[in-house]
Design a protein around this motif. Structure first.
Motif, mmCIF file in Angstrom:
data_model
loop_
_atom_site.group_PDB
_atom_site.id
_atom_site.type_symbol
_atom_site.label_atom_id
_atom_site.label_comp_id
_atom_site.label_asym_id
_atom_site.label_seq_id
_atom_site.Cartn_x
_atom_site.Cartn_y
_atom_site.Cartn_z
ATOM 1 N N PRO A 127 -23.869 -109.751 -30.102
ATOM 2 C CA PRO A 127 -23.217 -110.082 -28.840
ATOM 3 C C PRO A 127 -23.181 -108.867 -27.914
ATOM 4 N N PRO A 128 -23.238 -109.097 -26.614
ATOM 5 C CA PRO A 128 -23.142 -107.980 -25.670
ATOM 6 C C PRO A 128 -21.773 -107.314 -25.766
ATOM 7 N N SER A 129 -21.735 -106.064 -25.450
ATOM 8 C CA SER A 129 -20.485 -105.318 -25.459
ATOM 9 C C SER A 129 -19.461 -106.024 -24.577
ATOM 10 N N GLY A 130 -18.279 -106.238 -25.102
ATOM 11 C CA GLY A 130 -17.206 -106.864 -24.341
ATOM 12 C C GLY A 130 -17.267 -108.378 -24.293
ATOM 13 N N ALA A 131 -18.225 -108.985 -24.983
ATOM 14 C CA ALA A 131 -18.346 -110.446 -24.976
ATOM 15 C C ALA A 131 -17.156 -111.075 -25.689
ATOM 16 N N PRO A 132 -16.674 -112.203 -25.165
ATOM 17 C CA PRO A 132 -15.556 -112.864 -25.840
ATOM 18 C C PRO A 132 -16.006 -113.460 -27.175
ATOM 19 N N THR A 133 -15.153 -113.384 -28.163
ATOM 20 C CA THR A 133 -15.422 -114.020 -29.441
ATOM 21 C C THR A 133 -14.167 -114.782 -29.832
ATOM 22 N N ALA B 144 -20.526 -110.786 -35.913
ATOM 23 C CA ALA B 144 -20.292 -109.345 -36.048
ATOM 24 C C ALA B 144 -21.196 -108.584 -35.078
ATOM 25 N N ARG B 145 -20.906 -107.319 -34.875
ATOM 26 C CA ARG B 145 -21.693 -106.502 -33.940
ATOM 27 C C ARG B 145 -23.167 -106.429 -34.314
ATOM 28 N N ASP B 146 -23.497 -106.589 -35.593
ATOM 29 C CA ASP B 146 -24.903 -106.526 -36.009
ATOM 30 C C ASP B 146 -25.614 -107.878 -35.909
ATOM 31 N N GLY B 147 -24.904 -108.917 -35.475
ATOM 32 C CA GLY B 147 -25.503 -110.236 -35.331
ATOM 33 C C GLY B 147 -25.298 -111.150 -36.519
ATOM 34 N N SER B 148 -24.692 -110.643 -37.586
ATOM 35 C CA SER B 148 -24.432 -111.500 -38.747
ATOM 36 C C SER B 148 -23.212 -112.380 -38.464
ATOM 37 N N ALA B 149 -23.157 -113.514 -39.146
ATOM 38 C CA ALA B 149 -22.017 -114.409 -38.996
ATOM 39 C C ALA B 149 -20.878 -113.885 -39.862
ATOM 40 N N ALA B 150 -19.820 -113.433 -39.241
ATOM 41 C CA ALA B 150 -18.677 -112.901 -39.970
ATOM 42 C C ALA B 150 -17.807 -114.032 -40.514
ATOM 43 N N ALA B 151 -17.772 -115.162 -39.813
ATOM 44 C CA ALA B 151 -16.993 -116.322 -40.251
ATOM 45 C C ALA B 151 -17.529 -117.558 -39.549
#
Length: 71
Positions: A56-62, A20-27
């Motif tokens: 993650p940096p803005s625009g980073a692939p996930t 997630a944008r805050d660095g937490s693991a969303a899944a």
């Protein structure tokens, strides 16, 4: 005491982590199984034990993927 697990014949597991944008693991999931359920569970638990990730940096692939191998 540290647990050590041998990787199964043929390699390790690939773990997919959506951050997630805050660095937490969303899944977190097994993207490619190792062929040994115990090793796959060890790999999942290893990734889950990380309290948080850098955002993650803005625009980073996930998602991000990591291959976890034993010795």
């Amino acid at each position: 005491m540290q647990a050590v697990h041998d990787a199964p014949q043929g390699g390790g597991a690939v773990i997919e982590v959506r951050i997630a944008r805050d660095g937490s693991a969303a899944a977190i999931r097994v993207q490619r199984a190792s062929g040994t359920a115990e090793f796959d569970q060890f790999a999942l638990n290893a990734v889950r034990s990380v309290a948080s990730f850098p955002p993650p940096p803005s625009g980073a692939p996930t998602p991000f993927r990591a291959e976890i191998t034993g010795r």
